[in-house]
Motif scaffolding. Sequence first.
Motif, PDB file in Angstrom:
ATOM      1  N   GLY A 151       0.787  -1.231   0.000  1.00  8.92           N
ATOM      2  CA  GLY A 151       0.000   0.000   0.000  1.00  8.92           C
ATOM      3  C   GLY A 151       0.814   1.273   0.000  1.00  8.92           C
ATOM      4  N   CYS A 152       2.099   1.175  -0.278  1.00  7.38           N
ATOM      5  CA  CYS A 152       2.961   2.353  -0.290  1.00  7.38           C
ATOM      6  C   CYS A 152       2.790   3.142  -1.584  1.00  7.38           C
ATOM      7  CB  CYS A 152       4.425   1.949  -0.136  1.00  7.38           C
ATOM      8  SG  CYS A 152       4.783   1.112   1.422  1.00  7.38           S
ATOM      9  N   VAL A 153       2.929   4.440  -1.447  1.00  6.67           N
ATOM     10  CA  VAL A 153       2.871   5.368  -2.581  1.00  6.67           C
ATOM     11  C   VAL A 153       4.035   6.351  -2.440  1.00  6.67           C
ATOM     12  CG1 VAL A 153       0.363   5.160  -2.864  1.00  6.67           C
ATOM     13  CG2 VAL A 153       1.309   6.952  -1.370  1.00  6.67           C
ATOM     14  N   GLU A 154       4.266   7.161  -3.467  1.00  2.00           N
ATOM     15  CA  GLU A 154       5.326   8.159  -3.391  1.00  2.00           C
ATOM     16  C   GLU A 154       5.072   9.089  -2.202  1.00  2.00           C
ATOM     17  OE1 GLU A 154       7.641  11.490  -6.105  1.00  2.00           O
ATOM     18  OE2 GLU A 154       5.857  10.501  -6.922  1.00  2.00           O
ATOM     19  N   ALA A 155       6.134   9.391  -1.471  1.00  2.00           N
ATOM     20  CA  ALA A 155       6.018  10.266  -0.301  1.00  2.00           C
ATOM     21  C   ALA A 155       5.569  11.660  -0.705  1.00  2.00           C
ATOM     22  CB  ALA A 155       7.347  10.327   0.442  1.00  2.00           C
ATOM     23  N   GLN A 156       4.690  12.249   0.084  1.00  2.00           N
ATOM     24  CA  GLN A 156       4.246  13.618  -0.169  1.00  2.00           C
ATOM     25  C   GLN A 156       5.340  14.612   0.153  1.00  2.00           C
ATOM     26  OE1 GLN A 156       0.559  14.401   1.872  1.00  2.00           O
ATOM     27  NE2 GLN A 156      -0.506  12.727   0.853  1.00  2.00           N
ATOM     28  N   VAL A 157       6.146  14.288   1.170  1.00  2.00           N
ATOM     29  CA  VAL A 157       7.254  15.137   1.585  1.00  2.00           C
ATOM     30  C   VAL A 157       8.495  14.261   1.611  1.00  2.00           C
ATOM     31  CG1 VAL A 157       8.203  16.540   3.465  1.00  2.00           C
ATOM     32  CG2 VAL A 157       5.731  16.583   3.004  1.00  2.00           C
ATOM     33  N   TYR A 158       9.531  14.651   0.897  1.00  2.00           N
ATOM     34  CA  TYR A 158      10.776  13.875   0.862  1.00  2.00           C
ATOM     35  C   TYR A 158      11.668  14.245   2.049  1.00  2.00           C
ATOM     36  CZ  TYR A 158      10.331  11.922  -3.902  1.00  2.00           C
ATOM     37  OH  TYR A 158       9.964  11.211  -5.008  1.00  2.00           O
ATOM     38  N   ASN A 159      12.296  13.240   2.629  1.00  2.00           N
ATOM     39  CA  ASN A 159      13.295  13.439   3.670  1.00  2.00           C
ATOM     40  C   ASN A 159      14.636  13.639   2.965  1.00  2.00           C
ATOM     41  OD1 ASN A 159      15.464  12.743   5.507  1.00  2.00           O
ATOM     42  ND2 ASN A 159      13.892  11.998   6.918  1.00  2.00           N
ATOM     43  N   GLN A 160      15.155  14.854   2.991  1.00  2.00           N
ATOM     44  CA  GLN A 160      16.372  15.183   2.239  1.00  2.00           C
ATOM     45  C   GLN A 160      17.578  14.364   2.679  1.00  2.00           C
ATOM     46  OE1 GLN A 160      14.792  16.619  -0.585  1.00  2.00           O
ATOM     47  NE2 GLN A 160      16.982  16.988  -0.687  1.00  2.00           N
ATOM     48  N   ARG A 161      17.639  14.005   3.954  1.00  2.00           N
ATOM     49  CA  ARG A 161      18.753  13.180   4.442  1.00  2.00           C
ATOM     50  C   ARG A 161      18.772  11.845   3.698  1.00  2.00           C
ATOM     51  NH1 ARG A 161      18.938   9.302   8.201  1.00  2.00           N
ATOM     52  NH2 ARG A 161      16.852   9.773   8.960  1.00  2.00           N
ATOM     53  N   HIS A 162      17.604  11.250   3.498  1.00  2.00           N
ATOM     54  CA  HIS A 162      17.524   9.983   2.752  1.00  2.00           C
ATOM     55  C   HIS A 162      17.870  10.185   1.279  1.00  2.00           C
ATOM     56  CE1 HIS A 162      16.238   7.241   5.789  1.00  2.00           C
ATOM     57  NE2 HIS A 162      15.179   7.955   6.116  1.00  2.00           N
ATOM     58  N   VAL A 163      17.355  11.239   0.686  1.00  4.41           N
ATOM     59  CA  VAL A 163      17.603  11.506  -0.735  1.00  4.41           C
ATOM     60  C   VAL A 163      19.099  11.674  -0.983  1.00  4.41           C
ATOM     61  CG1 VAL A 163      17.203  13.141  -2.617  1.00  4.41           C
ATOM     62  CG2 VAL A 163      15.309  12.491  -1.111  1.00  4.41           C
ATOM     63  N   GLU A 164      19.771  12.397  -0.107  1.00  2.00           N
ATOM     64  CA  GLU A 164      21.203  12.614  -0.267  1.00  2.00           C
ATOM     65  C   GLU A 164      22.007  11.339  -0.029  1.00  2.00           C
ATOM     66  OE1 GLU A 164      22.021  15.930   2.313  1.00  2.00           O
ATOM     67  OE2 GLU A 164      20.717  17.244   1.130  1.00  2.00           O
ATOM     68  N   ALA A 165      21.593  10.528   0.934  1.00  2.00           N
ATOM     69  CA  ALA A 165      22.320   9.295   1.256  1.00  2.00           C
ATOM     70  C   ALA A 165      22.156   8.235   0.169  1.00  2.00           C
ATOM     71  CB  ALA A 165      21.853   8.744   2.598  1.00  2.00           C
ATOM     72  N   GLU A 166      20.964   8.128  -0.406  1.00  2.00           N
ATOM     73  CA  GLU A 166      20.657   7.111  -1.422  1.00  2.00           C
ATOM     74  C   GLU A 166      19.849   7.752  -2.554  1.00  2.00           C
ATOM     75  OE1 GLU A 166      21.766   4.130  -1.668  1.00  2.00           O
ATOM     76  OE2 GLU A 166      22.604   3.797   0.328  1.00  2.00           O
ATOM     77  N   PRO A 167      20.505   8.459  -3.471  1.00  2.00           N
ATOM     78  CA  PRO A 167      19.768   9.217  -4.494  1.00  2.00           C
ATOM     79  C   PRO A 167      18.924   8.357  -5.440  1.00  2.00           C
ATOM     80  CG  PRO A 167      22.142   9.300  -4.885  1.00  2.00           C
ATOM     81  CD  PRO A 167      21.942   8.651  -3.560  1.00  2.00           C
ATOM     82  N   TYR A 168      19.209   7.063  -5.553  1.00  2.00           N
ATOM     83  CA  TYR A 168      18.415   6.210  -6.442  1.00  2.00           C
ATOM     84  C   TYR A 168      17.268   5.512  -5.729  1.00  2.00           C
ATOM     85  CZ  TYR A 168      22.005   6.942  -9.951  1.00  2.00           C
ATOM     86  OH  TYR A 168      22.863   7.513 -10.851  1.00  2.00           O
ATOM     87  N   ASP A 169      17.184   5.649  -4.405  1.00  2.00           N
ATOM     88  CA  ASP A 169      16.074   5.049  -3.679  1.00  2.00           C
ATOM     89  C   ASP A 169      14.766   5.743  -4.075  1.00  2.00           C
ATOM     90  OD1 ASP A 169      17.658   3.265  -2.342  1.00  2.00           O
ATOM     91  OD2 ASP A 169      17.168   3.993  -0.337  1.00  2.00           O
ATOM     92  N   CYS A 170      13.675   5.030  -3.887  1.00  2.00           N
ATOM     93  CA  CYS A 170      12.332   5.596  -4.086  1.00  2.00           C
ATOM     94  C   CYS A 170      11.809   6.024  -2.727  1.00  2.00           C
ATOM     95  CB  CYS A 170      11.407   4.569  -4.707  1.00  2.00           C
ATOM     96  SG  CYS A 170      11.941   4.023  -6.347  1.00  2.00           S
ATOM     97  N   GLN A 171      11.414   7.281  -2.618  1.00  2.00           N
ATOM     98  CA  GLN A 171      10.916   7.820  -1.354  1.00  2.00           C
ATOM     99  C   GLN A 171       9.416   7.558  -1.283  1.00  2.00           C
ATOM    100  OE1 GLN A 171      13.443   8.866   0.682  1.00  2.00           O
ATOM    101  NE2 GLN A 171      14.665   8.271  -1.096  1.00  2.00           N
ATOM    102  N   LEU A 172       9.036   6.715  -0.326  1.00  2.00           N
ATOM    103  CA  LEU A 172       7.666   6.221  -0.243  1.00  2.00           C
ATOM    104  C   LEU A 172       7.059   6.518   1.124  1.00  2.00           C
ATOM    105  CD1 LEU A 172       8.313   2.648  -1.729  1.00  2.00           C
ATOM    106  CD2 LEU A 172       7.574   4.708  -2.969  1.00  2.00           C
ATOM    107  N   GLU A 173       5.750   6.381   1.194  1.00  2.00           N
ATOM    108  CA  GLU A 173       5.036   6.470   2.462  1.00  2.00           C
ATOM    109  C   GLU A 173       3.906   5.456   2.458  1.00  2.00           C
ATOM    110  OE1 GLU A 173       1.628   9.850   1.824  1.00  2.00           O
ATOM    111  OE2 GLU A 173       3.631  10.593   2.320  1.00  2.00           O
ATOM    112  N   CYS A 174       3.513   5.085   3.662  1.00  2.00           N
ATOM    113  CA  CYS A 174       2.386   4.162   3.818  1.00  2.00           C
ATOM    114  C   CYS A 174       1.518   4.663   4.960  1.00  2.00           C
ATOM    115  CB  CYS A 174       2.888   2.757   4.131  1.00  2.00           C
ATOM    116  SG  CYS A 174       1.564   1.539   4.169  1.00  2.00           S
ATOM    117  N   SER A 175       0.279   4.947   4.651  1.00  2.00           N
ATOM    118  CA  SER A 175      -0.658   5.422   5.679  1.00  2.00           C
ATOM    119  C   SER A 175      -0.949   4.313   6.676  1.00  2.00           C
ATOM    120  CB  SER A 175      -1.966   5.884   5.043  1.00  2.00           C
ATOM    121  OG  SER A 175      -1.736   7.034   4.260  1.00  2.00           O
ATOM    122  N   LEU A 176      -1.090   4.738   7.926  1.00  2.00           N
ATOM    123  CA  LEU A 176      -1.377   3.777   8.987  1.00  2.00           C
ATOM    124  C   LEU A 176      -2.859   3.798   9.297  1.00  2.00           C
ATOM    125  CD1 LEU A 176       1.671   4.617  11.282  1.00  2.00           C
ATOM    126  CD2 LEU A 176       1.526   2.949   9.460  1.00  2.00           C
TER     127      LEU A 176
END
Length: 176
Positions: A151-176
């Motif tokens: 049920g994950c989708v693209e994150a509405q807000v990106y965590n820049q620390r993650h983006v910088e550490a792993e630029p090819y990762d997909c930034q996702l979120e999952c509602s609880l």
Amino acid sequence: MLQYRNLRAEEINRALFQDFIRHQTVTKCRRKEKNLWVIKDDPFIDDWSEADYQTLIACLKNTVSSGGLVRAAFYHGRLKGFVSVEPELFGGEQRYLDLSSLHVSEDMRGQGIGTALFVSAKEWAAKRGAAKLYISAHSAIESQAFYTAMGCVEAQVYNQRHVEAEPYDCQLECSL
């Protein structure tokens, strides 16, 4: 027989991972290019070096020590999967908790361990007031298929620390 339990910091050491197989053969990856998601040929083998294990062990110990979750799956007493969730909320109104790792040993993939661990991470995060899990996910299409199924989708807000550490990762979120 599979057993699941939370880990204590003192039991997280190199010996815990002696029967864990990180190996993943990647052929295609999901990448964002010019604001569009595309599937790219990008063959490589993902595995952990000894230095990677030492970093992982330090990170998991820190997660537990700071009040986060490290939950593991054991098959006949051997570690075969684990998930970690950091304890600090971030992302303002998004109220994210960071799912910092989710891995299943190569010899046990496809048997529901990842799903069980993901569900337990969601339950733990919800009890701590989070609205969503944040996942900086490996871009391999197999990893992406798992997170989509969860049920994950693209994150509405990106965590820049993650983006910088792993630029090819997909930034996702999952509602609880």
